[in-house]
Motif scaffolding. Structure first.
Motif, PDB file in Angstrom:
ATOM      1  N   THR A  96       0.823  -1.215   0.000  1.00  0.00           N
ATOM      2  CA  THR A  96       0.000   0.000   0.000  1.00  0.00           C
ATOM      3  C   THR A  96       0.852   1.258   0.000  1.00  0.00           C
ATOM      4  O   THR A  96       0.339   2.354  -0.199  1.00  0.00           O
ATOM      5  CB  THR A  96      -0.927   0.028   1.224  1.00  0.00           C
ATOM      6  OG1 THR A  96      -0.145  -0.086   2.415  1.00  0.00           O
ATOM      7  CG2 THR A  96      -1.925  -1.118   1.174  1.00  0.00           C
ATOM      8  N   ARG A  97       2.158   1.112   0.247  1.00  0.00           N
ATOM      9  CA  ARG A  97       3.174   2.152   0.134  1.00  0.00           C
ATOM     10  C   ARG A  97       3.105   3.226   1.219  1.00  0.00           C
ATOM     11  O   ARG A  97       4.123   3.633   1.750  1.00  0.00           O
ATOM     12  CB  ARG A  97       3.131   2.812  -1.262  1.00  0.00           C
ATOM     13  CG  ARG A  97       3.298   1.819  -2.390  1.00  0.00           C
ATOM     14  CD  ARG A  97       3.528   2.479  -3.721  1.00  0.00           C
ATOM     15  NE  ARG A  97       3.788   1.473  -4.743  1.00  0.00           N
ATOM     16  CZ  ARG A  97       4.234   1.746  -5.968  1.00  0.00           C
ATOM     17  NH1 ARG A  97       4.452   3.006  -6.318  1.00  0.00           N
ATOM     18  NH2 ARG A  97       4.444   0.772  -6.832  1.00  0.00           N
ATOM     19  N   THR A  98       1.935   3.681   1.543  1.00  0.00           N
ATOM     20  CA  THR A  98       1.809   4.767   2.517  1.00  0.00           C
ATOM     21  C   THR A  98       2.433   4.427   3.869  1.00  0.00           C
ATOM     22  O   THR A  98       3.192   5.232   4.416  1.00  0.00           O
ATOM     23  CB  THR A  98       0.336   5.164   2.694  1.00  0.00           C
ATOM     24  OG1 THR A  98      -0.164   5.670   1.452  1.00  0.00           O
ATOM     25  CG2 THR A  98       0.188   6.238   3.756  1.00  0.00           C
ATOM     26  N   PRO A  99       2.146   3.247   4.475  1.00  0.00           N
ATOM     27  CA  PRO A  99       2.754   2.938   5.776  1.00  0.00           C
ATOM     28  C   PRO A  99       4.276   2.926   5.737  1.00  0.00           C
ATOM     29  O   PRO A  99       4.929   3.395   6.682  1.00  0.00           O
ATOM     30  CB  PRO A  99       2.191   1.552   6.108  1.00  0.00           C
ATOM     31  CG  PRO A  99       0.924   1.461   5.329  1.00  0.00           C
ATOM     32  CD  PRO A  99       1.189   2.201   4.064  1.00  0.00           C
ATOM     33  N   ALA A 100       4.859   2.402   4.664  1.00  0.00           N
ATOM     34  CA  ALA A 100       6.318   2.336   4.579  1.00  0.00           C
ATOM     35  C   ALA A 100       6.923   3.729   4.528  1.00  0.00           C
ATOM     36  O   ALA A 100       7.916   4.021   5.210  1.00  0.00           O
ATOM     37  CB  ALA A 100       6.735   1.535   3.342  1.00  0.00           C
ATOM     38  N   LEU A 101       6.338   4.613   3.724  1.00  0.00           N
ATOM     39  CA  LEU A 101       6.867   5.975   3.611  1.00  0.00           C
ATOM     40  C   LEU A 101       6.648   6.762   4.898  1.00  0.00           C
ATOM     41  O   LEU A 101       7.493   7.570   5.291  1.00  0.00           O
ATOM     42  CB  LEU A 101       6.217   6.685   2.429  1.00  0.00           C
ATOM     43  CG  LEU A 101       6.533   6.091   1.049  1.00  0.00           C
ATOM     44  CD1 LEU A 101       5.793   6.854  -0.043  1.00  0.00           C
ATOM     45  CD2 LEU A 101       8.036   6.126   0.788  1.00  0.00           C
ATOM     46  N   LEU A 102       5.521   6.518   5.574  1.00  0.00           N
ATOM     47  CA  LEU A 102       5.270   7.198   6.839  1.00  0.00           C
ATOM     48  C   LEU A 102       6.218   6.691   7.927  1.00  0.00           C
ATOM     49  O   LEU A 102       6.674   7.481   8.772  1.00  0.00           O
ATOM     50  CB  LEU A 102       3.819   6.995   7.267  1.00  0.00           C
ATOM     51  CG  LEU A 102       2.757   7.752   6.463  1.00  0.00           C
ATOM     52  CD1 LEU A 102       1.368   7.413   6.978  1.00  0.00           C
ATOM     53  CD2 LEU A 102       2.988   9.265   6.531  1.00  0.00           C
ATOM     54  N   ALA A 103       6.502   5.405   7.925  1.00  0.00           N
ATOM     55  CA  ALA A 103       7.431   4.853   8.911  1.00  0.00           C
ATOM     56  C   ALA A 103       8.820   5.452   8.733  1.00  0.00           C
ATOM     57  O   ALA A 103       9.488   5.821   9.711  1.00  0.00           O
ATOM     58  CB  ALA A 103       7.492   3.331   8.773  1.00  0.00           C
ATOM     59  N   LYS A 104       9.248   5.571   7.497  1.00  0.00           N
ATOM     60  CA  LYS A 104      10.549   6.171   7.221  1.00  0.00           C
ATOM     61  C   LYS A 104      10.566   7.641   7.643  1.00  0.00           C
ATOM     62  O   LYS A 104      11.546   8.122   8.226  1.00  0.00           O
ATOM     63  CB  LYS A 104      10.871   6.032   5.730  1.00  0.00           C
ATOM     64  CG  LYS A 104      12.320   6.352   5.371  1.00  0.00           C
ATOM     65  CD  LYS A 104      12.523   6.252   3.875  1.00  0.00           C
ATOM     66  CE  LYS A 104      12.372   4.830   3.397  1.00  0.00           C
ATOM     67  NZ  LYS A 104      13.500   3.983   3.877  1.00  0.00           N
ATOM     68  N   ALA A 105       9.471   8.348   7.378  1.00  0.00           N
ATOM     69  CA  ALA A 105       9.386   9.755   7.775  1.00  0.00           C
ATOM     70  C   ALA A 105       9.458   9.897   9.292  1.00  0.00           C
ATOM     71  O   ALA A 105      10.132  10.804   9.810  1.00  0.00           O
ATOM     72  CB  ALA A 105       8.082  10.362   7.246  1.00  0.00           C
ATOM     73  N   LEU A 106       8.767   9.021  10.005  1.00  0.00           N
ATOM     74  CA  LEU A 106       8.780   9.081  11.466  1.00  0.00           C
ATOM     75  C   LEU A 106      10.192   8.877  12.008  1.00  0.00           C
ATOM     76  O   LEU A 106      10.629   9.604  12.913  1.00  0.00           O
ATOM     77  CB  LEU A 106       7.842   8.007  12.034  1.00  0.00           C
ATOM     78  CG  LEU A 106       7.782   7.904  13.564  1.00  0.00           C
ATOM     79  CD1 LEU A 106       7.292   9.208  14.169  1.00  0.00           C
ATOM     80  CD2 LEU A 106       6.875   6.748  13.987  1.00  0.00           C
ATOM     81  N   VAL A 107      10.905   7.913  11.456  1.00  0.00           N
ATOM     82  CA  VAL A 107      12.275   7.653  11.908  1.00  0.00           C
ATOM     83  C   VAL A 107      13.156   8.859  11.645  1.00  0.00           C
ATOM     84  O   VAL A 107      13.948   9.281  12.508  1.00  0.00           O
ATOM     85  CB  VAL A 107      12.832   6.399  11.213  1.00  0.00           C
ATOM     86  CG1 VAL A 107      14.332   6.261  11.474  1.00  0.00           C
ATOM     87  CG2 VAL A 107      12.105   5.158  11.695  1.00  0.00           C
ATOM     88  N   VAL A 108      13.044   9.447  10.467  1.00  0.00           N
ATOM     89  CA  VAL A 108      13.865  10.610  10.117  1.00  0.00           C
ATOM     90  C   VAL A 108      13.581  11.781  11.051  1.00  0.00           C
ATOM     91  O   VAL A 108      14.501  12.443  11.548  1.00  0.00           O
ATOM     92  CB  VAL A 108      13.618  11.018   8.648  1.00  0.00           C
ATOM     93  CG1 VAL A 108      14.231  12.380   8.349  1.00  0.00           C
ATOM     94  CG2 VAL A 108      14.190   9.965   7.710  1.00  0.00           C
ATOM     95  N   VAL A 109      12.312  12.043  11.311  1.00  0.00           N
ATOM     96  CA  VAL A 109      11.936  13.173  12.162  1.00  0.00           C
ATOM     97  C   VAL A 109      12.426  12.961  13.591  1.00  0.00           C
ATOM     98  O   VAL A 109      12.958  13.896  14.222  1.00  0.00           O
ATOM     99  CB  VAL A 109      10.406  13.384  12.126  1.00  0.00           C
ATOM    100  CG1 VAL A 109       9.968  14.361  13.204  1.00  0.00           C
ATOM    101  CG2 VAL A 109       9.982  13.891  10.755  1.00  0.00           C
TER     102      VAL A 109
END
Length: 277
Positions: free
Chosen positions: A121-134
């Motif tokens: 679904t792509r969205t969870p993976a990109l959000l997880a990466k964003a959370l880690v970066v932030v």
């Protein structure tokens, strides 16, 4: 009559099969956390961020106290917390590089295909990466702010040391890590949107350093009205002493910066579902 080999389905509880192989958001976050720390750039970008911020703060404090006149010392004493975070704009450049490379590096190496296969679904993976970066940007900002305070403490002396009971000083010191986290979100969003390291870095740094400088210098009414709402101009209100002439309050400015990052990330999430990896 042809023979067909039949492989029996693995029964739950088999010693060779994991009992729960679901891809959940916490597991995606853990995966992205591991991937971030296996990349070389993480290990040199984060120390550079801390050293750059602390080094600039020390130089500003040292030369400011050594060469200031009596009148200038009063100004310096009124904005001591701003001196502590004076290296923030240099530190943000390193954070931008990390945030961009975290996402564009996967597109460059092709690893993004494996990531999106695990989370189609792509969205969870990109959000997880964003959370880690932030989160990493915020923690790095916190460490850098503490380091800056530590190296400037003996230099400023008794008269000019930061008054931690002052509300403005508290807001500036707390705001520095938040500012870096919001900048990381913006840089990550642009990186996910463009998916190309050079293009994303040029866009982020151009927006923060070139576009904002041009808008601040051009004496046209349009540019003067828009300039306070650009990312760095708005977000930096959080780490400044502020004044009655400011268009945005410190927390309003921070909200504008966060909005820039959210919009960039939202656009990247929409396009991620429409484009091939």
């Amino acid at each position: 009559m042809s023979a067909t080999a039949t492989v029996p389905a693995a029964r739950r509880g088999s010693p060779h099969v994991s009992g729960d192989v679901r891809v959940t958001f916490p597991r995606l976050v853990r995966s992205e956390w591991i991937k971030l720390w296996t990349v070389r750039s993480t290990w040199w970008v984060l120390p550079i961020t801390v050293l750059a911020m602390a080094g600039i703060a020390w130089m500003v404090a040292y030369f400011g106290t050594q060469e200031a006149t009596d009148g200038a010392e009063v100004v310096l004493g009124a904005s001591t917390a701003a001196v502590v975070v004076s290296g923030l704009q240099l530190a943000q450049l390193a954070i931008c590089v990390l945030a961009v490379l975290t996402i564009t590096g996967e597109y460059t190496t092709g690893m993004i295909r494996s990531t999106l296969t695990a989370a189609p679904t792509r969205t969870p993976a990109l959000l997880a990466k964003a959370l880690v970066v932030v989160v990493v940007a915020w923690v790095t900002g916190l460490v850098a702010t503490l380091a800056s305070w530590a190296v400037t403490y003996p230099v400023l002396g008794e008269q000019l040391r930061v008054d931690l009971d002052d509300a403005v000083n508290q807001r500036i010191l707390v705001g520095a890590p938040l500012y870096l986290a919001a900048i990381a979100l913006l840089a990550y969003g642009i990186g996910a949107l463009l998916r190309h390291s050079a293009g994303a870095l040029a866009t982020v740094l151009g927006l923060l350093l070139v576009v904002e400088s041009v808008f601040a210098l051009v004496p046209w009414t349009f540019f003067q009205k828009v300039s306070p709402y650009l990312p760095m101009s708005a977000g930096s209100q959080l780490v400044q002493n502020g004044g009655p002439d400011a268009t945005l309050s410190p927390w309003e400015g921070f909200g504008v910066l966060v909005a820039w990052g959210v919009v960039a990330l939202a656009a990247a999430l929409v396009l991620a579902k429409r484009r091939d990896a």
